[in-house]
Scaffold this motif. Structure first.
Motif, PDB file in Angstrom:
ATOM      1  N   GLY A 191      32.714  42.573  38.167  1.00 39.92           N
ATOM      2  CA  GLY A 191      34.049  42.274  37.666  1.00 39.92           C
ATOM      3  C   GLY A 191      34.131  41.899  36.209  1.00 39.92           C
ATOM      4  O   GLY A 191      35.097  41.261  35.778  1.00 39.92           O
ATOM      5  N   GLY A 192      33.130  42.293  35.411  1.00 38.95           N
ATOM      6  CA  GLY A 192      33.124  41.941  33.998  1.00 38.95           C
ATOM      7  C   GLY A 192      33.975  42.863  33.148  1.00 38.95           C
ATOM      8  O   GLY A 192      34.911  43.509  33.632  1.00 38.95           O
ATOM      9  N   ARG A 193      33.668  42.914  31.877  1.00 36.18           N
ATOM     10  CA  ARG A 193      34.435  43.712  30.921  1.00 36.18           C
ATOM     11  C   ARG A 193      34.627  45.147  31.420  1.00 36.18           C
ATOM     12  O   ARG A 193      33.676  45.805  31.824  1.00 36.18           O
ATOM     13  CB  ARG A 193      33.728  43.748  29.566  1.00 36.18           C
ATOM     14  N   ASP A 194      35.866  45.618  31.350  1.00 38.04           N
ATOM     15  CA  ASP A 194      36.230  46.995  31.691  1.00 38.04           C
ATOM     16  C   ASP A 194      36.050  47.325  33.172  1.00 38.04           C
ATOM     17  O   ASP A 194      36.143  48.487  33.568  1.00 38.04           O
ATOM     18  CB  ASP A 194      35.428  48.013  30.848  1.00 38.04           C
ATOM     19  N   ALA A 195      35.784  46.328  34.011  1.00 40.67           N
ATOM     20  CA  ALA A 195      35.701  46.582  35.451  1.00 40.67           C
ATOM     21  C   ALA A 195      37.107  46.804  35.995  1.00 40.67           C
ATOM     22  O   ALA A 195      38.092  46.294  35.464  1.00 40.67           O
ATOM     23  CB  ALA A 195      35.030  45.422  36.164  1.00 40.67           C
ATOM     24  N   PHE A 196      37.205  47.540  37.093  1.00 39.71           N
ATOM     25  CA  PHE A 196      38.495  47.945  37.637  1.00 39.71           C
ATOM     26  C   PHE A 196      39.152  46.849  38.466  1.00 39.71           C
ATOM     27  O   PHE A 196      40.317  46.514  38.284  1.00 39.71           O
ATOM     28  CB  PHE A 196      38.308  49.208  38.486  1.00 39.71           C
ATOM     29  N   ILE A 197      38.427  46.240  39.387  1.00 35.22           N
ATOM     30  CA  ILE A 197      39.049  45.383  40.394  1.00 35.22           C
ATOM     31  C   ILE A 197      38.784  43.897  40.179  1.00 35.22           C
ATOM     32  O   ILE A 197      39.453  43.060  40.777  1.00 35.22           O
ATOM     33  CB  ILE A 197      38.590  45.810  41.813  1.00 35.22           C
ATOM     34  N   GLY A 198      37.841  43.547  39.323  1.00 40.89           N
ATOM     35  CA  GLY A 198      37.499  42.139  39.137  1.00 40.89           C
ATOM     36  C   GLY A 198      38.667  41.291  38.674  1.00 40.89           C
ATOM     37  O   GLY A 198      38.896  40.183  39.187  1.00 40.89           O
ATOM     38  N   SER A 199      39.439  41.786  37.720  1.00 45.25           N
ATOM     39  CA  SER A 199      40.571  41.005  37.215  1.00 45.25           C
ATOM     40  C   SER A 199      41.639  40.829  38.286  1.00 45.25           C
ATOM     41  O   SER A 199      42.319  39.786  38.322  1.00 45.25           O
ATOM     42  CB  SER A 199      41.169  41.684  35.978  1.00 45.25           C
ATOM     43  N   ILE A 200      41.797  41.818  39.165  1.00 45.58           N
ATOM     44  CA  ILE A 200      42.754  41.706  40.262  1.00 45.58           C
ATOM     45  C   ILE A 200      42.342  40.558  41.188  1.00 45.58           C
ATOM     46  O   ILE A 200      43.164  39.733  41.597  1.00 45.58           O
ATOM     47  CB  ILE A 200      42.842  43.014  41.054  1.00 45.58           C
ATOM     48  N   HIS A 201      41.069  40.495  41.507  1.00 41.52           N
ATOM     49  CA  HIS A 201      40.564  39.399  42.342  1.00 41.52           C
ATOM     50  C   HIS A 201      40.804  38.048  41.676  1.00 41.52           C
ATOM     51  O   HIS A 201      41.220  37.091  42.343  1.00 41.52           O
ATOM     52  CB  HIS A 201      39.074  39.588  42.604  1.00 41.52           C
ATOM     53  N   ARG A 202      40.552  37.956  40.384  1.00 41.74           N
ATOM     54  CA  ARG A 202      40.718  36.671  39.701  1.00 41.74           C
ATOM     55  C   ARG A 202      42.190  36.247  39.669  1.00 41.74           C
ATOM     56  O   ARG A 202      42.516  35.079  39.892  1.00 41.74           O
ATOM     57  CB  ARG A 202      40.141  36.747  38.287  1.00 41.74           C
ATOM     58  N   LEU A 203      43.085  37.190  39.404  1.00 42.15           N
ATOM     59  CA  LEU A 203      44.513  36.878  39.416  1.00 42.15           C
ATOM     60  C   LEU A 203      44.953  36.408  40.802  1.00 42.15           C
ATOM     61  O   LEU A 203      45.703  35.438  40.939  1.00 42.15           O
ATOM     62  CB  LEU A 203      45.320  38.118  39.013  1.00 42.15           C
ATOM     63  N   ALA A 204      44.498  37.124  41.823  1.00 42.23           N
ATOM     64  CA  ALA A 204      44.880  36.788  43.198  1.00 42.23           C
ATOM     65  C   ALA A 204      44.338  35.424  43.600  1.00 42.23           C
ATOM     66  O   ALA A 204      45.055  34.609  44.206  1.00 42.23           O
ATOM     67  CB  ALA A 204      44.374  37.869  44.147  1.00 42.23           C
ATOM     68  N   ALA A 205      43.085  35.176  43.275  1.00 41.58           N
ATOM     69  CA  ALA A 205      42.467  33.897  43.647  1.00 41.58           C
ATOM     70  C   ALA A 205      43.133  32.720  42.937  1.00 41.58           C
ATOM     71  O   ALA A 205      43.209  31.613  43.476  1.00 41.58           O
ATOM     72  CB  ALA A 205      40.976  33.931  43.318  1.00 41.58           C
ATOM     73  N   ASN A 206      43.652  32.963  41.745  1.00 44.21           N
ATOM     74  CA  ASN A 206      44.225  31.893  40.928  1.00 44.21           C
ATOM     75  C   ASN A 206      45.679  31.596  41.259  1.00 44.21           C
ATOM     76  O   ASN A 206      46.218  30.554  40.877  1.00 44.21           O
ATOM     77  CB  ASN A 206      44.106  32.276  39.446  1.00 44.21           C
ATOM     78  N   MET A 207      46.347  32.475  41.994  1.00 47.62           N
ATOM     79  CA  MET A 207      47.807  32.427  42.117  1.00 47.62           C
ATOM     80  C   MET A 207      48.321  31.135  42.744  1.00 47.62           C
ATOM     81  O   MET A 207      49.363  30.614  42.338  1.00 47.62           O
ATOM     82  CB  MET A 207      48.312  33.634  42.911  1.00 47.62           C
ATOM     83  N   ASP A 208      47.621  30.587  43.719  1.00 44.50           N
ATOM     84  CA  ASP A 208      48.129  29.431  44.451  1.00 44.50           C
ATOM     85  C   ASP A 208      47.525  28.110  44.008  1.00 44.50           C
ATOM     86  O   ASP A 208      47.820  27.069  44.605  1.00 44.50           O
ATOM     87  CB  ASP A 208      47.893  29.626  45.952  1.00 44.50           C
ATOM     88  N   GLY A 209      46.671  28.139  42.997  1.00 45.13           N
ATOM     89  CA  GLY A 209      46.085  26.896  42.514  1.00 45.13           C
ATOM     90  C   GLY A 209      45.076  26.276  43.448  1.00 45.13           C
ATOM     91  O   GLY A 209      44.728  25.100  43.315  1.00 45.13           O
ATOM     92  N   LEU A 210      44.578  27.066  44.402  1.00 45.42           N
ATOM     93  CA  LEU A 210      43.606  26.561  45.371  1.00 45.42           C
ATOM     94  C   LEU A 210      42.166  26.831  44.960  1.00 45.42           C
ATOM     95  O   LEU A 210      41.235  26.245  45.520  1.00 45.42           O
ATOM     96  CB  LEU A 210      43.846  27.197  46.743  1.00 45.42           C
ATOM     97  N   ILE A 211      41.981  27.741  43.983  1.00 45.33           N
ATOM     98  CA  ILE A 211      40.647  28.255  43.648  1.00 45.33           C
ATOM     99  C   ILE A 211      40.480  28.280  42.141  1.00 45.33           C
ATOM    100  O   ILE A 211      41.431  28.585  41.399  1.00 45.33           O
ATOM    101  CB  ILE A 211      40.473  29.689  44.210  1.00 45.33           C
TER     102      ILE A 211
END
Length: 386
Positions: free
Chosen positions: A11-31
């Motif tokens: 999920g590093g630089r120029d990866a396709f799905i890593g940023s999606i995971h980080r956004l999703a994990a961060n959305m509720d303030g639980l992670i």
């Protein structure tokens, strides 16, 4: 009362799905993201960690170093789980090692490179009692959950027919030979697995059919095709389905449907009526009755006619989009709530437990294997071998 600490592999630089995971994990303030081994290239791994403001002490050049180092940290610092967002061939080893070192796991689909690897992961999850969550994203949409609840309540009567289709057009040319990194690994049998189209999107369609109906696919009759000349793997396929409740189905998955974006669609029909859901219009569930007018149900946290599973996963008032990131985040939130209950010795609610697990991963890999076997067979109808 604290955020769960997450480590990420890939999920590093120029990866396709890593940023999606980080956004999703961060959305509720639980992670919170606490550490990472973000690329197989050590230099890119460290640069990617800087991009995300990770401390140098928690930035690792490979997943082995990360898992060993994190496991040795005090309990009030080390991570609670590891998210794996690498290509298919690089799922199994870090997932197995993470479980062996006591870490819960979130993993991209398909779960592994092979069915045998999937079975080994399942056994390790059973042995450790840890949680493995699989990101079959489309099961996270509120109106998909509403459809599931309605079928579970028997609103449509006995289910008779399932149509599910997933057309994309992004592989309509030989883009893997033109510098498209995502196309390159997805069409490489040494990295993708036995099937490209069924591993990448067909498993999504099959999971959605099983998730909503609550029934399991038992037999398939399949044809896989390679449409684009020069491609090393299949890019198109069609499958007839038999379910354990006696219903029949049709599944189509294609990545050479020129002009299509991500047009996942499912229709399910019972004795009393049917439902229809489209990923391009995710807030809407169409309910078609045999002897009554068609209904259009809409997502919204303030709609009393929705099931608890739908409203639990609605984030906005009616009329506001519940999109792809939100569906992804619902999987992370339910996983996080379940993990918090496990850490605190509490019992999670059924709504919290509503996320894909290792069992869904096993079935996804078995689906790929069975479709490939059927496509090669003269007999055609092929039974799931779990």
């Amino acid at each position: 009362m604290r955020k769960l600490r997450m480590g990420m592999i890939g999920g590093g630089r120029d990866a396709f799905i890593g940023s999606i995971h980080r956004l999703a994990a961060n959305m509720d303030g639980l992670i919170e993201l606490s550490c990472g081994a973000l690329s197989s290239n050590p230099e890119i791994a460290l640069l990617s960690a800087k991009d995300l403001f990770l401390p140098e002490s928690r930035s690792y050049i490979n997943y082995e170093k990360m898992i060993v180092a994190e496991a040795a940290l005090p309990s009030d610092i080390k991570i609670d789980f590891i998210t794996i967002v690498t290509p298919n061939f690089a799922h199994f080893a870090p997932a197995m090692m993470a479980l062996e070192y006591g870490f819960n796991v979130v993993i991209e689909k398909p779960m592994t490179f092979s069915l045998e690897e999937a079975k080994q992961l399942q056994q390790k999850v059973i042995e450790t009692g840890l949680i493995l969550c699989l990101t079959y994203t489309y099961s996270g949409y509120p109106m998909v959950k509403q459809a599931k609840a309605m079928l579970n309540q028997g609103k449509l009567g006995k289910i008779r027919k399932v149509w599910v289709e997933y057309p994309q057009g992004w592989l309509s040319t030989l883009s893997e030979k033109e510098g498209n990194v995502q196309a390159a690994w997805r069409t490489d049998p040494s990295k993708s697995g036995k099937s490209s189209v069924m591993g990448d999107i067909g498993t999504h369609a099959a999971h959605l059919a099983e998730y909503i109906t609550g029934s399991k696919i038992t037999d398939v009759c399949a044809e896989l095709n390679t449409i684009v000349e020069g491609r090393a793997m299949d890019d198109d396929g069609a499958v007839l389905l038999k379910f354990d409740n006696g219903s029949k189905g049709v599944l189509m998955a294609s990545q050479v449907a020129a002009g299509e974006e991500n047009a996942l669609k499912i229709r399910i029909y019972g004795e009393k009526g049917g439902i229809e859901w489209l990923q391009h219009e995710p807030n809407t569930l169409v309910v078609k009755w045999f002897n009554e007018p068609t209904q259009i149900l809409r997502a919204g946290s303030n709609y009393a006619y929705l099931s608890s599973f739908a409203t639990h996963n609605c984030r906005t008032p009616g009329g506001h989009p519940e999109g792809y990131i939100e569906a992804f985040a619902n999987i992370y939130r339910n996983f996080a709530l379940t993990l918090n209950c496990s850490l605190d010795g509490r019992k999670p609610t059924p709504e919290m437990l509503d996320f894909p697990t290792v069992e869904d991963g096993i079935r996804g890999m078995a689906f790929i294997d069975t479709v490939v076997a059927s496509s090669k067979s003269e007999k055609k109808w092929t039974t799931f071998n779990l």
